[in-house]
Design an enzyme around this catalytic site. Structure first.
Site, short mmCIF file in Angstrom:
data_model
loop_
_atom_site.label_atom_id
_atom_site.label_comp_id
_atom_site.label_asym_id
_atom_site.label_seq_id
_atom_site.Cartn_x
_atom_site.Cartn_y
_atom_site.Cartn_z
N HIS A 14 -3.65 -31.91 -54.76
CA HIS A 14 -4.26 -31.22 -55.91
C HIS A 14 -4.57 -29.78 -55.53
O HIS A 14 -4.46 -29.39 -54.38
CB HIS A 14 -5.55 -31.93 -56.36
N CYS A 33 -9.38 -24.39 -51.77
CA CYS A 33 -8.87 -25.36 -52.75
C CYS A 33 -8.09 -24.68 -53.87
O CYS A 33 -7.49 -25.36 -54.70
CB CYS A 33 -10.01 -26.19 -53.34
N HIS A 39 -2.90 -29.01 -51.81
CA HIS A 39 -3.15 -29.63 -50.51
C HIS A 39 -3.51 -31.07 -50.81
O HIS A 39 -3.74 -31.43 -51.97
CB HIS A 39 -4.30 -28.91 -49.79
N HIS A 41 -5.13 -35.23 -49.79
CA HIS A 41 -6.15 -36.06 -49.14
C HIS A 41 -5.68 -37.51 -49.12
O HIS A 41 -4.88 -37.93 -49.96
CB HIS A 41 -7.47 -36.01 -49.91
N ASP A 79 -1.05 -42.53 -56.67
CA ASP A 79 -0.66 -42.56 -55.25
C ASP A 79 0.61 -41.75 -55.01
O ASP A 79 1.62 -41.94 -55.72
CB ASP A 79 -0.46 -44.01 -54.80
N GLU A 124 -13.19 -38.34 -50.82
CA GLU A 124 -12.10 -37.38 -50.65
C GLU A 124 -11.77 -37.23 -49.16
O GLU A 124 -10.64 -37.07 -48.76
CB GLU A 124 -12.52 -36.02 -51.22
#
Lengths: 137, 140
Positions: A14, A33, A39, A41, A79, A124
């Site tokens: 995101h 961000c 990037h 997680h 996912d 996160e």
């Protein structure tokens, strides 16, 4: 009343950007961000439901149903996805952990047939998580 | 929409549990190994939970950078690598993790204004943890 928690993991990318802000504001408010390439997680999701234990089955709910619901509504949708581009909620909202917890609540709350949704917790990172209890819904 | 954000931090510190209101034997009986006069240490894991409305423009309850800055400045820098017994706040109170948890809550309550402080949770070891909400019911 018994509380049952199911944990699942998913990986997604995101970035945070509000088109109403200037480039400078976006950078100042969202920091790293705001990188437009995104990037990622490894998110950990904990879904807690509550209910009375059924005398015949000994279950609050059939955990298989919850597992299938989470697979369909969360894992299949999120996912290995880019949240901003591939999850409809985030075409208009910033995919922060707060908004992700709210989006997941909305995806599963109305589809739970037996137990009542109590809490959605989204990690996160191991040192950062958000809880949503459906308040103001 | 109201949500709750929890951030986790770590700081090592040492302490000795010893109450001036008790005699030597009572201290040893009550506190056991923790009464060792030379002190001992822990890696304290601190969880700070704040709550509030998720702002539409940012998607955030508050800016995480502000929370991190405040916790690091007001709490971590104060207690990290310290002997708690030497600090002013523990001259008249035993530096149990209960008292440290309440102390941290009170510090953050004063110093962090960007969202509502809901809870401070402090892990002394992986087996012991303490939570303080300032008197509000603990949310599960």
């Amino acid at each position: 009343m018994v509380y049952l928690t199911r944990k699942v993991e998913f990986s997604a990318s995101h970035h945070y950007h509000n088109p109403e802000f200037t480039a400078e504001e976006n950078h100042r408010i969202f920091g790293k961000c705001n990188n437009p390439h995104g990037h990622g997680h490894n998110y950990q999701l904990e879904v807690t439901v509550k209910g009375e234990v059924d005398a015949r089955t000994g279950f609050v709910l059939d955990i298989k149903e919850l597992k299938e619901l989470l697979t369909r509504e969360v894992l299949d949708a999120m996912d290995h996805r880019y949240l901003n581009k591939e999850v409809p909620e985030f075409s208009t909202q910033i995919p922060t952990t707060e908004n992700l917890a709210i989006a997941i609540w909305r995806r599963i709350d109305s589809k739970l047939r037996v137990a009542q949704l109590h809490r959605v917790r989204v990690y996160e990172q191991p040192d950062l998580f958000v809880d949503f209890y459906g308040e103001n819904e | 929409m109201k949500a709750y954000l929890t951030r986790r931090y770590m700081f090592p510190a040492s302490h000795r549990l010893h109450s001036n209101a008790l005699n030597e034997r009572e201290n040893q009986t009550l506190y056991g190994k923790c009464n060792n006069p030379h002190g001992h240490g822990h890696n304290y894991f601190l969880e700070v939970t704040v709550g509030g409305s998720v702002e539409a423009k940012t998607g955030m309850i508050c800016n995480l950078v502000d929370l991190d800055d405040c916790v690091r400045r007001e709490v971590i820098e104060r207690f990290d690598h310290q002997n708690l017994n030497t600090l002013e706040e523990f001259q008249s109170r035993v530096p149990t993790t209960e008292n440290l948890c309440v102390e941290i809550y009170n510090i953050l309550r004063q110093s962090f204004q960007a969202a509502h402080l809901e809870k401070v949770r402090l892990e002394e070891t992986s087996s012991n943890s303490f939570e303080y909400t300032g008197g509000a019911d603990l949310r599960r």
